[in-house]
Design a protein around this motif. Structure first.
Motif, PDB file in Angstrom:
ATOM      1  N   THR A   1     -13.784   2.152  -2.587  1.00 47.59           N
ATOM      2  CA  THR A   1     -12.506   2.867  -2.533  1.00 47.59           C
ATOM      3  C   THR A   1     -11.381   2.022  -3.123  1.00 47.59           C
ATOM      4  O   THR A   1     -11.489   0.803  -3.230  1.00 47.59           O
ATOM      5  N   ILE A   2     -10.322   2.707  -3.500  1.00 43.64           N
ATOM      6  CA  ILE A   2      -9.060   2.080  -3.888  1.00 43.64           C
ATOM      7  C   ILE A   2      -8.050   2.445  -2.807  1.00 43.64           C
ATOM      8  O   ILE A   2      -7.850   3.625  -2.514  1.00 43.64           O
ATOM      9  N   GLU A   3      -7.447   1.450  -2.195  1.00 43.02           N
ATOM     10  CA  GLU A   3      -6.526   1.694  -1.097  1.00 43.02           C
ATOM     11  C   GLU A   3      -5.092   1.393  -1.528  1.00 43.02           C
ATOM     12  O   GLU A   3      -4.840   0.427  -2.251  1.00 43.02           O
ATOM     13  N   LEU A   4      -4.182   2.235  -1.079  1.00 49.51           N
ATOM     14  CA  LEU A   4      -2.778   2.107  -1.454  1.00 49.51           C
ATOM     15  C   LEU A   4      -1.912   2.174  -0.197  1.00 49.51           C
ATOM     16  O   LEU A   4      -2.059   3.081   0.621  1.00 49.51           O
ATOM     17  N   ASN A   5      -1.024   1.197  -0.062  1.00 49.95           N
ATOM     18  CA  ASN A   5      -0.124   1.141   1.084  1.00 49.95           C
ATOM     19  C   ASN A   5       1.012   2.140   0.887  1.00 49.95           C
ATOM     20  O   ASN A   5       1.850   1.987   0.012  1.00 49.95           O
TER      21      ASN A   5
END
Length: 317
Positions: free
Chosen positions: A163-167
């Motif tokens: 996954t690519i996680e974004l805050n």
């Protein structure tokens, strides 16, 4: 020895013709389907591997769709955030202009109020597929958004999903906090200033205690408060720039991953083809050869069957 009960030559010719017909049927199926391994009976090992790879290929295709959805959501957020940065820059410019003696700061305040309203409209409209990464509930809502980026299978057969996680929380891309708790968004942050000898606070967004320069005079104390407002706006601008950097990095990574997934699907297709696809040049040549063998086999069987007729001549008077 010649026998009318057992025609060995005919039996041999029939067996050969039957085998040729079986091989011809296999070759015809390969030519018509383009596959040399159509089901497990053709080659159990290759069929099993190809079936697993087809399943993985379908999963990777789903990953490509998820990356496309994530990229579109990021693009909307980036567009809205860039617009918000332009708006906040205009607010900062208005505050700097208001420092000039003799200007009607009441009119400048009206412009600032409109720009503040524009900030909220921009953030609230940054929605794609029900997702808004510029505003949300910092308490009840998730602070991290996840984009499915990869699918793989390790040596033991276990599935791994990357996954690519974004805050998207207050320390990430959240401009406004829509929750019922204390506002924690970037533009909800409160800065202090001194006006007419009284220390006050303001939020960049103008929610309840927004920027108000209509009562500022040319008194040095008031002008110092104006500078404090400009500094507060500048601090928010820097934080928004950091948020734009996060979105930009996620956008770049998503784009690169999407390109990789496209190439990976092509590689999987090639691998499956190497296992199960028929070589049409080889099969066409083999088909022609088998057709000739079939014709010769029919002729050989006919000749073998005629040998019994020759025995009758021995009994003719």
């Amino acid at each position: 020895m010649s026998s009318i009960n057992t025609n060995v030559a005919a039996m041999t010719a029939l067996q050969t013709l039957s085998q040729t017909n079986k091989e011809l049927l296999v070759s015809q199926n390969r030519v018509s389907t383009g596959l040399k391994v159509k089901d497990a009976s053709d080659n159990a090992a290759y069929w099993s591997i190809a079936t697993t790879m087809r399943s993985d290929r379908a999963a990777v295709s789903t990953v490509e769709d998820a990356l496309g959805l994530g990229a579109a959501t990021i693009e909307v957020a980036v567009t809205a955030l860039n617009s918000a940065i332009e708006t906040i820059t205009k607010i900062q410019a208005k505050l700097v202009a208001a420092y000039t003696p003799g200007l009607d700061r009441g009119k400048i305040q009206k412009e600032i109020s409109e720009l503040q309203a524009e900030l909220r409209n921009t953030a609230s409209s940054a929605v794609f597929s029900g997702e808004n990464w510029l505003q949300g509930d910092s308490v009840a809502g998730p602070s991290t958004k996840t984009i499915v980026a990869s699918f793989s299978r390790d040596s033991t057969g276990s599935i791994v999903i990357g996954t690519i996680e974004l805050n998207v929380g207050p320390t990430g891309t959240m401009l406004f906090d829509t929750g019922t708790g204390a506002a924690a968004g970037i533009l909800d942050s409160v800065a202090s200033y001194t006006l007419a000898g009284t220390t006050a606070s303001f939020s960049i967004a103008g929610a309840g205690n927004g920027i108000d320069i209509s009562g500022i005079t040319d008194d040095p104390v008031d002008l110092a408060g104006l500078v404090a407002m400009a500094e507060g706006v500048d601090a928010a601008l820097k934080t928004m720039t950091d948020a734009a950097t996060l979105l930009g990095a996620a956008k770049s990574r998503t784009s690169q991953q999407k390109d990789f997934v496209n190439k990976l699907m092509d590689s999987i297709d090639t691998g499956i083809g190497q296992l199960v696809d028929a070589d049409m040049n080889e099969e066409s040549t083999r088909l022609q050869a088998l057709q000739v063998r079939q014709q010769l086999g029919v002729q050989a069987l006919g000749i073998a069957n005629q040998s019994a007729q020759m025995i009758l001549r021995l009994f003719q008077s």
